[in-house]
Every structure is written in C-alpha cells, then in structure tokens.
Design a protein around this motif. Structure first.
Motif, PDB file in Angstrom:
ATOM      1  N   HIS A  27     -24.619  43.175 -23.632  1.00  0.00           N
ATOM      2  CA  HIS A  27     -25.842  44.119 -23.870  1.00  0.00           C
ATOM      3  C   HIS A  27     -25.503  45.162 -24.847  1.00  0.00           C
ATOM      4  O   HIS A  27     -26.555  45.701 -25.160  1.00  0.00           O
ATOM      5  CB  HIS A  27     -25.984  44.405 -22.163  1.00  0.00           C
ATOM      6  CG  HIS A  27     -25.272  45.643 -21.647  1.00  0.00           C
ATOM      7  ND1 HIS A  27     -24.534  46.609 -22.133  1.00  0.00           N
ATOM      8  CD2 HIS A  27     -24.246  45.464 -20.549  1.00  0.00           C
ATOM      9  CE1 HIS A  27     -23.649  47.281 -21.355  1.00  0.00           C
ATOM     10  NE2 HIS A  27     -23.477  46.303 -20.313  1.00  0.00           N
ATOM     11  N   SER A  40     -27.470  48.518 -24.733  1.00  0.00           N
ATOM     12  CA  SER A  40     -28.956  48.770 -25.180  1.00  0.00           C
ATOM     13  C   SER A  40     -29.750  47.955 -23.824  1.00  0.00           C
ATOM     14  O   SER A  40     -29.508  47.196 -23.279  1.00  0.00           O
ATOM     15  CB  SER A  40     -29.316  47.936 -26.473  1.00  0.00           C
ATOM     16  OG  SER A  40     -30.446  47.953 -26.626  1.00  0.00           O
ATOM     17  N   ARG A  41     -30.979  48.620 -23.914  1.00  0.00           N
ATOM     18  CA  ARG A  41     -32.020  48.088 -22.848  1.00  0.00           C
ATOM     19  C   ARG A  41     -32.682  46.812 -23.307  1.00  0.00           C
ATOM     20  O   ARG A  41     -33.601  46.318 -22.642  1.00  0.00           O
ATOM     21  CB  ARG A  41     -32.956  49.110 -22.443  1.00  0.00           C
ATOM     22  CG  ARG A  41     -32.265  50.250 -21.648  1.00  0.00           C
ATOM     23  CD  ARG A  41     -33.184  51.275 -21.159  1.00  0.00           C
ATOM     24  NE  ARG A  41     -32.841  52.487 -20.732  1.00  0.00           N
ATOM     25  CZ  ARG A  41     -33.197  52.751 -19.321  1.00  0.00           C
ATOM     26  NH1 ARG A  41     -33.822  51.879 -18.702  1.00  0.00           N
ATOM     27  NH2 ARG A  41     -32.373  53.887 -18.720  1.00  0.00           N
ATOM     28  N   ASP A  42     -32.446  46.627 -24.658  1.00  0.00           N
ATOM     29  CA  ASP A  42     -33.292  45.494 -25.457  1.00  0.00           C
ATOM     30  C   ASP A  42     -32.614  44.049 -25.220  1.00  0.00           C
ATOM     31  O   ASP A  42     -31.152  44.124 -25.279  1.00  0.00           O
ATOM     32  CB  ASP A  42     -33.533  45.970 -26.716  1.00  0.00           C
ATOM     33  CG  ASP A  42     -34.365  47.167 -26.835  1.00  0.00           C
ATOM     34  OD1 ASP A  42     -35.149  47.368 -25.991  1.00  0.00           O
ATOM     35  OD2 ASP A  42     -34.228  47.782 -27.895  1.00  0.00           O
TER      36      ASP A  42
END
Length: 379
Positions: A284, A287-289
């Motif tokens: 990841h 990041s939240r994306d």
C-alpha cells in the motif's frame, strides 16, 4: 481435499473499528471498545467452534495479553476447538516450553497448536531481555525446535549449541498427540528454519502470485531436507451478502483511520526489521489510494496494523472464489479474522463456508450434526 480454517482471538482488544498494533507499535485506542476478557474471548471461541473453525490463533507481544495463560483459561469454555498459541522461543527454555506444551495437551485433550514467532523487532525483544540480532534469533529458534522435537519424541536430549545448551533433558510424560508447529518468516534464514523443523509454513496475505513464489521457494528448501510442509495464509475478511455491502464496510473502516494514527503507525513499521512486514508495507505504500491490490484483496488494514495487513473483501461467492484461488497455488489452511471478531466469524461461517462445502472444498470438522456448545449464542 478439505481446506482448514482457523479464526483469531483478539487478546489485544476488539472493536467495530480496526484495532492496530503489533511489530513494535502499541494497540490503538479502539482496543478498549471490547476489552479482551475471558468472557468475551470465550464467546468468540465458542462461536468459532460451532461454525466449524478448527482452531483460533492468539498473538504474542507487548501489545496483547499472554497467549499461554489466556488460552488455558478460554479452553475451559470450549470442547473441541484447538488453540494456535503464538510464543517466542527466546523467552523461555526449550525444556520448559516442551513441558508446558505437554501439560496443555493433557489438560485440554490434545487441543494445542504452536505458532513459533522468532521476533522481528529488536527494541521489543530487548525489552524482554533478549539482545540477539535477527539472524541470531532465527538460529536460536532452530536450536530451540531441535530440543523440543527431541523431547516430544521421548528422547533424552543433550545440546551444546551456539545459543542454547541443555544436558540430560527429558520429559516425564510426552504430549499425546505431539502439537503441530506453525511458523512464518520471509527472509532466507527463516525459510531454512521452516524447512528443517516446522509442520505448517504461514505467510501473510500477499497476492496469490507472490504467495505461490514463496511457497515454491519454501517447498524446495524442505525437499532438500527430505521433508514435506503444509502451507497456510493469514488474512482478515469482510464478507457480506453483496459485494456492495462488503465494500461499504471496508470503506467505513477506512474512514475511521485518523491520519495522525496512520502516519505514526507507518513511521513505526518503517523501522521494522521484518522482511514480511516490509512486503506488507510495499502493498500500500502508506497511501489510501489503490488499496485493492488484487481482485477482492484489500490492503487497508495494514495502514494502522502491523503484521497481517490485507483482507478478503466481497460477496460470499467472491470470497469463496478467492479462497479457491489461494488453494490452487498450494494454500491448505486459512487463519482469518475480522472486526469485530464475534460478528465477522458468523458472517464468514454462515456465508462462505456453506458455499465451500457445496463446492466440495470444506467439511465441518466435527460433523454436520455437531451440537452447539453450551452457552453459545449469536450476536
């Protein structure tokens, strides 16, 4: 072949939000929502037993309750469920550990499984008085398992190793059955230890292609030792009647991640010495994306939690399909969890397991007509 499923005992606390912690990071405040009392943990254990999970994993470390003591208490409230007790071999002598395991087996009717955790974080190890570096800890683990295996076989063991020394060690009573040993580690030396000493090699939930590569590497190492291993994967799970409902739950959890907590946890995990943790972080990148890293495989949990950081997310049919995909690359055992652990056990047990049974991939370990344990209730 029937797949094997285990659940998780949250001895660091439980919540409708993700409880972070592990690998040198403390448990987050959400762990206070449902304290890890014997009563609550026993409720989860009874649900897991009734639903058809073979065992429950308990973690180890400064962020949670002691696994040995907790499972010994919870075992008294179940009948057949096994306990996958995580423990660190550097904290207790191998002879005493072998004796503890033997006692646990007798008092529970043979319901102990051992998850050997070498310890990936030197600062936490030093807090317990262990000052070896990571590679030395793995070499000590190999010596530890050599002693324990010999004692369980009824042998008198003498060992003068690099890190451990025992003389004329033996058990008055050996465990029956001998507990199976589970173990995880992604570094080359970890694979060497697994190949020589363990029964089940565990990996965290990377995409199936990466898991397949790790299995091939570990299997080849075991074959050079003349041994055969089984393989398991550690995952969270969010399964619902529809994919939309499952992803809505994942997004609800993500919305509850405080940015400061994420930044603090990621900074702590970035200092980890664990190769497996490094591989989790790479999924990841903080990041939240782009958190769906493979169909139905979500890396969001790893933003606030050390160790296992991925979840299967989707409808019951989709989750069953992903499980079959992991089985196709060699995974036979699944160690699962979800927030909160009581409710999510029912979502998986009543939603996914019947589908796997219909496909011939699972059968209830206690028989289809097994009666519920006394006191078990649905949330």
């Amino acid at each position: 072949m029937s797949l094997t499923f285990h659940w998780f005992l949250p001895t660091n606390g439980d919540s409708r939000h993700v409880v972070g912690g592990g690998h040198g990071t403390p448990a987050t405040e959400s762990g206070h929502d449902r304290p890890p009392t014997v009563g609550y943990l026993s409720q989860i254990a009874r649900a897991a037993e009734d639903l058809g999970f073979v065992g429950v994993l308990t973690p180890t470390g400064a962020w949670c309750e002691d696994a040995w003591l907790t499972t010994a208490m919870v075992a008294q409230h179940t009948e057949r469920l096994k306990f996958l007790v995580a423990f660190r071999p550097g904290f207790v002598s191998p002879t005493l550990a072998a004796q503890m395991a033997s006692t646990f087996q007798r008092h529970t009717g043979g319901r102990l499984l051992l998850n050997v955790v070498t310890g990936g974080e030197s600062p936490e190890q030093r807090a317990y008085g262990d000052f070896l570096d990571k590679d030395a800890r793995y070499r000590r683990t190999g010596e530890f398992l050599e002693v324990v295996r010999g004692l369980w076989a009824g042998e008198t063991v003498d060992l003068r190793g690099e890190h451990l020394r025992v003389e004329d060690a033996r058990l008055v009573r050996v465990p029956d059955p001998v507990p199976e040993v589970y173990f995880g580690g992604s570094s080359p030396i970890a694979v060497e230890v697994a190949a020589r000493h363990v029964d089940v090699y565990l990996t965290w939930g990377e995409p199936p292609a990466q898991v397949a590569e790790k299995i091939a590497r570990t299997r080849a190492s075991a074959e050079r030792e003349g041994r055969t291993l089984r393989f398991g994967v550690r995952l969270h799970v969010i399964t619902r009647d529809t994919a939309e409902a499952a992803w809505a739950q994942a997004h609800r959890l993500l919305d509850g991640f405080d940015p400061r907590t994420v930044a603090s946890v990621q900074a702590g995990l970035a200092r980890s010495e664990s190769e497996g943790q490094r591989r989790m972080l790479a999924l990841h990148g903080g990041s939240r994306d782009g958190l769906e890293i493979h169909p139905n495989l979500w890396a969001g949990i790893g933003l606030v939690r050390g160790g296992a950081g991925t979840a299967l997310v989707g409808s019951h049919d989709e989750v069953a399909e992903r499980i079959e995909e992991y089985a196709a690359v060699g995974i036979e055992e699944f160690v699962l969890s979800g927030y909160p652990h009581l409710e999510e056990a029912y979502w998986f047990g009543e939603g996914v397991l019947p589908r796997l049974r219909a496909r011939g991939r699972w059968r209830h370990p206690y028989g289809r007509t097994a009666a519920p344990s006394a006191g078990a209730g649905r949330p």
